[in-house]
Design a protein around this motif. Structure first.
Motif, PDB file in Angstrom:
ATOM      1  N   ALA A  42      37.027  54.169  54.882  1.00 53.86           N
ATOM      2  CA  ALA A  42      37.813  54.241  55.224  1.00 53.86           C
ATOM      3  C   ALA A  42      38.388  54.080  56.601  1.00 53.86           C
ATOM      4  O   ALA A  42      38.381  54.067  57.346  1.00 53.86           O
ATOM      5  CB  ALA A  42      38.078  52.425  55.884  1.00 53.86           C
ATOM      6  N   VAL A  43      38.703  55.630  55.695  1.00 52.39           N
ATOM      7  CA  VAL A  43      39.000  56.537  56.727  1.00 52.39           C
ATOM      8  C   VAL A  43      37.771  58.079  57.447  1.00 52.39           C
ATOM      9  O   VAL A  43      37.600  58.425  56.505  1.00 52.39           O
ATOM     10  CB  VAL A  43      39.907  57.524  55.911  1.00 52.39           C
ATOM     11  CG1 VAL A  43      40.960  58.054  57.164  1.00 52.39           C
ATOM     12  CG2 VAL A  43      40.844  56.173  55.930  1.00 52.39           C
ATOM     13  N   ALA A  44      38.166  57.945  58.908  1.00 52.71           N
ATOM     14  CA  ALA A  44      37.605  59.485  59.805  1.00 52.71           C
ATOM     15  C   ALA A  44      38.788  60.622  59.232  1.00 52.71           C
ATOM     16  O   ALA A  44      39.453  60.564  59.795  1.00 52.71           O
ATOM     17  CB  ALA A  44      36.782  59.134  60.786  1.00 52.71           C
ATOM     18  N   LEU A  94      48.331  66.236  47.527  1.00 52.78           N
ATOM     19  CA  LEU A  94      46.975  65.700  46.225  1.00 52.78           C
ATOM     20  C   LEU A  94      45.762  65.995  47.192  1.00 52.78           C
ATOM     21  O   LEU A  94      45.160  66.767  46.861  1.00 52.78           O
ATOM     22  CB  LEU A  94      47.297  64.222  45.945  1.00 52.78           C
ATOM     23  CG  LEU A  94      48.164  64.538  44.393  1.00 52.78           C
ATOM     24  CD1 LEU A  94      47.914  63.020  44.293  1.00 52.78           C
ATOM     25  CD2 LEU A  94      48.036  65.063  43.803  1.00 52.78           C
ATOM     26  N   ALA A  95      45.690  65.382  48.818  1.00 52.43           N
ATOM     27  CA  ALA A  95      44.493  65.334  49.152  1.00 52.43           C
ATOM     28  C   ALA A  95      44.441  66.790  50.090  1.00 52.43           C
ATOM     29  O   ALA A  95      42.991  67.371  49.855  1.00 52.43           O
ATOM     30  CB  ALA A  95      44.668  64.220  50.788  1.00 52.43           C
ATOM     31  N   SER A 107      40.085  58.022  48.465  1.00 56.77           N
ATOM     32  CA  SER A 107      41.320  56.942  47.744  1.00 56.77           C
ATOM     33  C   SER A 107      42.326  57.526  48.059  1.00 56.77           C
ATOM     34  O   SER A 107      43.048  57.242  48.583  1.00 56.77           O
ATOM     35  CB  SER A 107      40.505  56.803  45.852  1.00 56.77           C
ATOM     36  OG  SER A 107      40.189  56.509  45.532  1.00 56.77           O
ATOM     37  N   LEU A 108      42.324  58.965  48.349  1.00 58.34           N
ATOM     38  CA  LEU A 108      44.230  59.690  48.954  1.00 58.34           C
ATOM     39  C   LEU A 108      43.936  59.141  50.011  1.00 58.34           C
ATOM     40  O   LEU A 108      45.466  58.335  50.624  1.00 58.34           O
ATOM     41  CB  LEU A 108      44.088  61.131  48.153  1.00 58.34           C
ATOM     42  CG  LEU A 108      43.652  61.441  47.134  1.00 58.34           C
ATOM     43  CD1 LEU A 108      43.464  62.712  46.670  1.00 58.34           C
ATOM     44  CD2 LEU A 108      45.394  61.141  45.642  1.00 58.34           C
ATOM     45  N   VAL A 116      46.756  55.922  54.155  1.00 57.30           N
ATOM     46  CA  VAL A 116      46.414  55.675  55.118  1.00 57.30           C
ATOM     47  C   VAL A 116      46.881  53.682  55.462  1.00 57.30           C
ATOM     48  O   VAL A 116      48.519  53.346  56.641  1.00 57.30           O
ATOM     49  CB  VAL A 116      45.520  55.105  56.376  1.00 57.30           C
ATOM     50  CG1 VAL A 116      45.464  54.114  56.936  1.00 57.30           C
ATOM     51  CG2 VAL A 116      45.173  56.613  56.752  1.00 57.30           C
ATOM     52  N   SER A 117      47.391  53.064  54.382  1.00 57.06           N
ATOM     53  CA  SER A 117      47.632  52.126  53.896  1.00 57.06           C
ATOM     54  C   SER A 117      49.092  52.597  53.624  1.00 57.06           C
ATOM     55  O   SER A 117      49.940  51.154  54.152  1.00 57.06           O
ATOM     56  CB  SER A 117      47.353  51.417  51.965  1.00 57.06           C
ATOM     57  OG  SER A 117      45.745  51.193  52.674  1.00 57.06           O
TER      58      SER A 117
END
Length: 181
Positions: A26-28, A140-141, A159-160, A165-166
């Motif tokens: 869901a993240v660009a 980590l990302a 996932s990261l 973002v969450s």
């Protein structure tokens, strides 16, 4: 003594600009990287178009300016810059900044509505916050992308980035509730 002339920033992780955003769930992802600023480094004002950016200070001191609002920053601080904002970073020459950054937007409707609401609400709030979870997840990302030419694991990256973002969304929701009291 002659004033220091601005120097180009040294990007420790130098493959940080992604010319076409890459969707990870869901993240660009627009940019991700690490900058080691020298005493004369200047990140001049530039416009963020349709994306958010996190600037996470790992060491040093400086200031981040977004749309004429200046925020003093130190190690552990995270600054949220919003879409359609002018953004600049000043470095303390005695204690230069090192920071990680992550620019993103919504890749689908999962975050699109929530991020639009976040942008509307956060324009009037303080943008500097601390969250060790975000700092750890961003580290980590970064490890998935660097050192190059390593190929990131797309499932892990999704996932990261989603978790980062969450947590940003949660942190600003908590901040909004606190300021309403």
């Amino acid at each position: 003594m002659e004033p220091l002339k601005p120097q180009k920033a040294f990007y420790h992780l130098d493959e940080n600009h992604i010319f076409e955003p890459v969707s990870y769930g869901a993240v660009a992802l627009h940019q991700i990287g690490r900058l080691y600023a020298g005493e004369a480094t200047a990140i001049l004002p530039h416009m963020h178009l349709g994306w958010f950016e996190l600037t996470m200070v790992t060491t040093g001191h400086g200031s981040v300016t977004t749309n004429e609002t200046n925020y003093e920053v130190k190690a552990g601080d995270i600054v949220l810059s919003l879409p359609a904002e002018k953004h600049a970073i000043s470095i303390d020459p005695k204690n230069p900044l090192r920071y990680d950054f992550f620019s993103f937007s919504a890749a689908d409707d999962t975050y699109r509505t929530v991020l639009k609401e976040l942008a509307q609400n956060a324009r009037q709030s303080r943008r500097v916050f601390q969250d060790e979870r975000i700092s750890s997840l961003l580290s980590l990302a970064l490890g998935e992308f660097f050192p190059a030419p390593q190929k990131p694991n797309p499932v892990l990256v999704a996932s990261l980035l989603s978790a980062i973002v969450s947590y940003v969304i949660r942190d600003f929701a908590i901040q909004a509730r606190s300021s309403a009291l």
